[in-house]
Enzyme design. Structure first.
Site, PDB file in Angstrom:
ATOM      1  N   ASP A  31     -17.233  11.261  40.540  1.00 56.80           N
ATOM      2  CA  ASP A  31     -17.974  12.471  40.170  1.00 56.80           C
ATOM      3  C   ASP A  31     -18.949  12.859  41.267  1.00 56.80           C
ATOM      4  OD1 ASP A  31     -16.630  12.322  37.872  1.00 56.80           O
ATOM      5  OD2 ASP A  31     -18.373  11.993  36.560  1.00 56.80           O
ATOM      6  N   ASP A  35     -19.000  16.315  43.192  1.00 54.58           N
ATOM      7  CA  ASP A  35     -20.164  17.204  43.115  1.00 54.58           C
ATOM      8  C   ASP A  35     -20.681  17.571  44.503  1.00 54.58           C
ATOM      9  OD1 ASP A  35     -19.978  17.163  40.433  1.00 54.58           O
ATOM     10  OD2 ASP A  35     -21.639  15.751  40.094  1.00 54.58           O
ATOM     11  N   SER A  80       5.852  38.144  18.967  1.00 47.34           N
ATOM     12  CA  SER A  80       5.440  37.042  18.109  1.00 47.34           C
ATOM     13  C   SER A  80       6.670  36.201  17.773  1.00 47.34           C
ATOM     14  CB  SER A  80       4.812  37.649  16.866  1.00 47.34           C
ATOM     15  OG  SER A  80       4.245  36.640  16.099  1.00 47.34           O
ATOM     16  N   LEU A  81       6.592  35.377  16.748  1.00 47.46           N
ATOM     17  CA  LEU A  81       7.722  34.510  16.407  1.00 47.46           C
ATOM     18  C   LEU A  81       8.130  34.714  14.949  1.00 47.46           C
ATOM     19  CD1 LEU A  81       6.497  31.197  18.055  1.00 47.46           C
ATOM     20  CD2 LEU A  81       8.560  32.448  18.704  1.00 47.46           C
ATOM     21  N   GLU A 110       8.862  22.576  20.558  1.00 43.21           N
ATOM     22  CA  GLU A 110       7.509  22.514  21.136  1.00 43.21           C
ATOM     23  C   GLU A 110       6.459  22.577  20.042  1.00 43.21           C
ATOM     24  OE1 GLU A 110       7.199  25.858  23.772  1.00 43.21           O
ATOM     25  OE2 GLU A 110       8.499  24.954  25.273  1.00 43.21           O
ATOM     26  N   LYS A 112       3.412  24.174  18.192  1.00 42.51           N
ATOM     27  CA  LYS A 112       2.868  25.523  18.109  1.00 42.51           C
ATOM     28  C   LYS A 112       1.343  25.374  18.106  1.00 42.51           C
ATOM     29  CE  LYS A 112       3.372  29.811  15.519  1.00 42.51           C
ATOM     30  NZ  LYS A 112       1.952  30.106  15.419  1.00 42.51           N
ATOM     31  N   ASP A 114      -2.433  26.102  17.899  1.00 42.51           N
ATOM     32  CA  ASP A 114      -3.182  27.085  17.114  1.00 42.51           C
ATOM     33  C   ASP A 114      -4.349  27.600  17.954  1.00 42.51           C
ATOM     34  OD1 ASP A 114      -3.975  28.664  15.086  1.00 42.51           O
ATOM     35  OD2 ASP A 114      -4.761  27.070  13.812  1.00 42.51           O
ATOM     36  N   TYR A 214       3.726  27.900  28.149  1.00 46.24           N
ATOM     37  CA  TYR A 214       5.022  27.544  27.575  1.00 46.24           C
ATOM     38  C   TYR A 214       6.179  28.488  27.928  1.00 46.24           C
ATOM     39  CZ  TYR A 214       2.880  30.595  24.097  1.00 46.24           C
ATOM     40  OH  TYR A 214       2.221  31.618  23.490  1.00 46.24           O
ATOM     41  N   LYS A 298      13.274  26.653  20.247  1.00 47.14           N
ATOM     42  CA  LYS A 298      13.744  27.716  21.145  1.00 47.14           C
ATOM     43  C   LYS A 298      15.132  27.385  21.663  1.00 47.14           C
ATOM     44  CE  LYS A 298       9.099  28.560  22.909  1.00 47.14           C
ATOM     45  NZ  LYS A 298       8.175  28.439  24.029  1.00 47.14           N
ATOM     46  N   LYS A 322       6.333  26.662  10.355  1.00 48.95           N
ATOM     47  CA  LYS A 322       4.908  26.575  10.035  1.00 48.95           C
ATOM     48  C   LYS A 322       4.682  25.431   9.066  1.00 48.95           C
ATOM     49  CE  LYS A 322       2.427  30.260  10.282  1.00 48.95           C
ATOM     50  NZ  LYS A 322       1.246  30.659  11.035  1.00 48.95           N
ATOM     51  N   CYS A 415     -21.255  46.363 -12.791  1.00 51.98           N
ATOM     52  CA  CYS A 415     -20.763  45.017 -13.084  1.00 51.98           C
ATOM     53  C   CYS A 415     -19.762  45.086 -14.246  1.00 51.98           C
ATOM     54  CB  CYS A 415     -21.923  44.106 -13.454  1.00 51.98           C
ATOM     55  SG  CYS A 415     -21.364  42.501 -14.044  1.00 51.98           S
ATOM     56  N   CYS A 418     -21.519  43.037 -17.384  1.00 50.54           N
ATOM     57  CA  CYS A 418     -22.713  43.474 -18.117  1.00 50.54           C
ATOM     58  C   CYS A 418     -23.058  44.937 -17.866  1.00 50.54           C
ATOM     59  CB  CYS A 418     -23.904  42.597 -17.735  1.00 50.54           C
ATOM     60  SG  CYS A 418     -24.443  42.846 -16.044  1.00 50.54           S
ATOM     61  N   CYS A 431     -24.160  41.222  -8.819  1.00 50.51           N
ATOM     62  CA  CYS A 431     -24.768  41.648 -10.069  1.00 50.51           C
ATOM     63  C   CYS A 431     -26.070  40.868 -10.153  1.00 50.51           C
ATOM     64  CB  CYS A 431     -23.854  41.302 -11.246  1.00 50.51           C
ATOM     65  SG  CYS A 431     -24.723  41.382 -12.816  1.00 50.51           S
ATOM     66  N   CYS A 436     -26.299  38.277 -17.325  1.00 51.30           N
ATOM     67  CA  CYS A 436     -24.925  38.773 -17.305  1.00 51.30           C
ATOM     68  C   CYS A 436     -24.013  37.672 -17.879  1.00 51.30           C
ATOM     69  CB  CYS A 436     -24.553  39.092 -15.866  1.00 51.30           C
ATOM     70  SG  CYS A 436     -22.815  39.410 -15.631  1.00 51.30           S
TER      71      CYS A 436
HETATM   72  S1  IVH Z   1       6.833  31.151  22.245  1.00 50.93           S
HETATM   73  C1  IVH Z   1       8.649  35.077  23.467  1.00 50.93           C
HETATM   74  N1  IVH Z   1       5.766  28.739  22.183  1.00 50.93           N
HETATM   75  O1  IVH Z   1       2.481  31.418  18.395  1.00 50.93           O
HETATM   76  C2  IVH Z   1       7.881  33.834  23.294  1.00 50.93           C
HETATM   77  N2  IVH Z   1       4.565  30.518  21.174  1.00 50.93           N
HETATM   78  O2  IVH Z   1       3.074  32.978  15.931  1.00 50.93           O
HETATM   79  C3  IVH Z   1       7.193  33.760  21.990  1.00 50.93           C
HETATM   80  N3  IVH Z   1       2.402  29.870  20.219  1.00 50.93           N
HETATM   81  O3  IVH Z   1       2.360  34.610  19.815  1.00 50.93           O
HETATM   82  C4  IVH Z   1       6.169  32.722  21.893  1.00 50.93           C
HETATM   83  N4  IVH Z   1       2.517  27.726  20.782  1.00 50.93           N
HETATM   84  O4  IVH Z   1       0.754  32.830  20.729  1.00 50.93           O
HETATM   85  C5  IVH Z   1       5.619  30.034  21.842  1.00 50.93           C
HETATM   86  N5  IVH Z   1       4.937  26.567  22.225  1.00 50.93           N
HETATM   87  C6  IVH Z   1       4.793  27.853  21.895  1.00 50.93           C
HETATM   88  C7  IVH Z   1       3.656  28.323  21.216  1.00 50.93           C
HETATM   89  C8  IVH Z   1       3.579  29.678  20.863  1.00 50.93           C
HETATM   90  C9  IVH Z   1       1.781  28.667  20.193  1.00 50.93           C
HETATM   91  C10 IVH Z   1       1.852  31.106  19.629  1.00 50.93           C
HETATM   92  C11 IVH Z   1       2.027  32.333  20.491  1.00 50.93           C
HETATM   93  C12 IVH Z   1       2.781  33.306  19.634  1.00 50.93           C
HETATM   94  C13 IVH Z   1       2.457  32.815  18.250  1.00 50.93           C
HETATM   95  C14 IVH Z   1       3.483  33.282  17.235  1.00 50.93           C
END
Ligand code: IVH
Length: 695
Positions: A31, A35, A80-81, A110, A112, A114, A214, A298, A322, A415, A418, A431, A436
């Site tokens: 470190d 630095d 999105s997915l 992969e 997902k 959050d 990703y 995928k 999910k 309300c 009452c 309220c 009440c």
């Molecule tokens: S693939 C065309 N891979 O989940 C590619 N998405 O609910 C589409 N997300 O909008 C996305 N981990 O923000 C992909 N390993 C992963 C992911 C991922 C998180 C998110 C991403 C997407 C959302 C869909």
């Protein structure tokens, strides 16, 4: 060496050190040495700002200039997915994809993450823009904030044009560390989202965001042939990719070989191992340092991806599995308005019955008027409803507007219980009439509730019966009323009356902190009560006195109590109605002084978070089991969430158990629990003795 050369050398070396540390997890220098180099570069750049490179590693600390995040167009579609809610649905989708492609495919699995979706655009190898997803066509330019993420390369080793997609997230541990600073922020994802949108990047730099990349989108003519190549190229370019992924093909050997050739970590599997892989992932989820809300499957082959194409919303070559929050679509038949024990008004959507996560749902919360306005929800609309954790379902989105042209729903001004005029406080309507009827019912039912005085036979229906028959008007009446007056009331037998009486008698032995948590004082739930008691307020008189003297410091001295909470508590305890209620309860014999218990237990549950469901032979009320957990250093919570580590399951445990199974929470039976705390039940230990003799 001239200054420019020195700046270049320092920049190159620091970039490599940052990459090694933040992407690969290796410290190449101490470190102190790091630095020293960093400080030297900062100093030279300050003296010669014209020589600072656009990819300078010093930019990670952010700047105090404000940005209003200009809108920019995406040059790739940011979709999105599609979603699936079971491992079986994922397998079905894989099979269908193979049929559609008329051949065997391979699939990447992969995590997902959050977090917040982000697109990074590189031009001639330099990070030009970091853009939020926005509406998929246009997003916000948040480059300055994203540059503070150490693992984002500011320059690539090749001068190429490239767009990459990734997920920005905040590690769980950093959220835990920072959450006191941001008390209104509920989870790591929300703090990450807020940070990405901080106007000053120097402030964003205070929150240690990270990113997993990703997907990558190269110029035409330079496109990879499959997803494994995408990941391997991204890795070589210095991006941080998630090592937790798996390749599924017709044989595990082939999958492993392909990963090895590509120089990727990951696991290689055959299709029939998908079920057990998803199970393993679900179990591992708790111990990951970041939050994931599912898995993404995928298709690997790019030619097939192209052939499958896209809908307006998602690619047809990927699907998200999910873990929780199952969703369902249904129609809003009506909106009703509920009055809580504090007078808070909650609009509720009355739904056409729909199956959701194993139960039938007919009602879902709409929170408040603002939420309704954001959804633009009208009666008759088709909506999606979700169930998160153990809580009541919520309306998440309007899918289709009603055909009658009903306008957005507006909560009536009076309300529903009452008839008094509602008053708005913050985001909610209230309220303010204490008499009440709905508030009275709510207040008493809260007091008798499971997580408070736990008077099992006196649930909301019984409370209603007692109120309607004029036996009870406020909490203390539970202790003084003549239950025998219920004799002859329709549907009430002698047994019920006896149950009421014994519930009341039993409740007299609840400790002070439980009584305190049952009074309905704002901020004083079971945790709050414990904090106050442990902080020195071990009797109601001490609390009343501090409140009477407006001694705010007596409260804020306790580190977990802020000024705002202290004011709310004092206010409630200075209310004459509350004081009278307390005095009547004291006269009835409830515990208003904490009796200290000796605790020599070994702290075997330290760091664990326990929840309880069902009923028990040895722990009645079941809160006693949680006391055993707490005595041994564990924390007890009332619902199963991502943070829960153990669920103690008794007879008849329902939704909490399902939720725990889904989240991979360790499930413990009463027998196992007794063993853990060294209180084996008689029969079991007898058996063990015999075994002991045999061996
Ligand atoms: S693939 C065309 N891979 O989940 C590619 N998405 O609910 C589409 N997300 O909008 C996305 N981990 O923000 C992909 N390993 C992963 C992911 C991922 C998180 C998110 C991403 C997407 C959302 C869909």
């Amino acid at each position: 060496m001239d200054v420019k050369e020195r700046i270049d050398t320092l920049s190159d070396e620091l970039i490599e050190l940052q990459r090694a540390y933040y992407v690969d997890g290796n410290s190449l220098k101490s470190d102190l040495e790091y630095d020293a180099l960093f400080d030297e570069l900062v100093k030279l750049e300050q003296e010669h700002p014209e020589l600072m490179r656009s990819d300078s590693p010093t930019q990670r600390v952010g700047s105090d200039l404000t940005s209003d995040f200009p809108e920019v167009e995406h040059t790739i579609p940011v979709l999105s997915l599609d979603k699936a809610y079971s491992a079986q649905a994922v397998l079905d989708w894989m099979n269908k994809s193979e049929v559609k492609a008329s051949g065997r495919l391979s699939f990447a699995e992969e995590e997902k993450i959050d977090g917040i979706s982000m697109v990074l655009y590189y031009e001639d190898g330099v990070l030009a823009r970091a853009v939020t997803r926005g509406n998929g066509h246009v997003g916000n330019d948040v480059t300055a904030n994203i540059k503070t993420i150490h693992s984002v390369p500011l320059r690539l080793p090749e001068p190429i044009n490239l767009a990459v997609r990734g997920e920005v997230y905040l590690p769980k541990a950093d959220f835990e560390r920072l959450k006191d600073k941001y008390p209104q922020i509920a989870n790591p994802r929300n703090l990450a989202a807020g940070t990405v949108r901080r106007q000053k990047s120097s402030e964003a730099a205070e929150v240690p965001l990270d990113i997993f990349i990703y997907e990558g989108f190269w110029d035409e003519g330079d496109a990879p042939s499959d997803h494994i190549e995408i990941l391997s190229r991204l890795k070589k370019l210095g991006f941080r990719i998630n090592p937790h992924f798996a390749l599924f093909s017709s044989s595990a050997e082939e999958s492993r070989r392909r990963l090895e050739e590509a120089g990727l970590e990951g696991e290689g599997h055959a299709f029939d191992e998908l079920g057990s892989y998803l199970e393993m992932v679900t179990e591992r989820r708790q111990s990951l340092p970041y939050e994931i809300d599912g898995m993404v499957t995928k298709v690997c082959e790019m030619s097939v991806r192209e052939a499958f194409g896209y809908t307006e919303h998602h690619p047809r070559w990927a699907i998200a599995y999910k873990f929780e929050s199952p969703q369902a679509q249904t129609k809003v038949l009506d909106v009703t308005v509920q009055v809580g024990r504090t007078g808070r008004i909650t609009p509720v959507a009355e739904l056409e019955a729909v199956k959701l996560g194993g139960s039938t749902v007919k009602r879902a919360t709409l929170h408040n008027q603002e939420y309704i306005n954001t959804l633009e929800l009208s009666i008759g609309d088709t909506v999606s409803v979700v169930k998160r954790g153990d809580v009541i379902p919520a309306v998440e989105e309007v899918i289709e507007k009603n055909e009658k042209g009903n306008g957005v729903y507006v909560i009536p001004p009076l309300c529903p219980s009452c008839g008094s005029v509602l008053v708005s406080r913050g985001a909610h309507l209230f309220c303010v009439n204490r008499s009440c009827p709905d508030q009275i019912l709510g207040r008493i039912s809260f007091f008798t509730g499971r997580d408070q005085m736990d008077m099992e036979s006196i649930g909301p229906k019984a409370v209603q019966l007692l109120v309607e028959n004029k036996l009870v008007e406020d909490i203390p009446d539970l202790y003084t009323c003549d239950y025998d007056r219920l004799v002859g009331v329709k549907g009430v037998g002698d047994k019920t009356i006896e149950q009421f009486k014994s519930a009341v008698k039993e409740s007299l032995s609840r400790p002070f902190h439980t009584v305190l948590a049952s009074l309905g004082i704002p901020e004083v739930g079971s945790k709050g009560a414990e904090i106050l008691v442990k902080g020195g307020f071990d009797s109601i008189d001490k609390l009343l006195e501090a409140s009477r003297n407006n001694d705010i410091e007596a409260f804020t001295r306790i580190s977990q109590v802020g000024e705002q909470s202290a004011l709310l508590i004092m206010n409630a305890l200075n209310d004459p109605v509350m004081i009278e209620r307390i005095e009547k309860l004291r006269a009835a014999g409830l515990q208003f002084v904490e009796v200290k218990e000796e605790n020599n237990e070994e702290q075997i549950f330290s760091g664990q978070v326990w929840c309880v469901t069902g009923s028990f032979e040895n722990f009645n009320p079941r809160g006693l089991a949680m006391k055993e957990v707490e005595k041994r250093g564990g924390r007890s919570v009332s619902s199963v969430t991502g943070k829960t580590t153990h669920l103690l399951v008794g007879k008849g445990g329902g939704s909490k158990k399902t939720q725990a199974e889904k989240l991979g929470v360790i499930i413990v039976t009463e027998e196992e629990f007794l063993e853990l705390i060294g209180k084996k039940s008689e029969t079991k230990s007898d058996k063990n003795d015999i075994q002991g003799e045999l061996f």
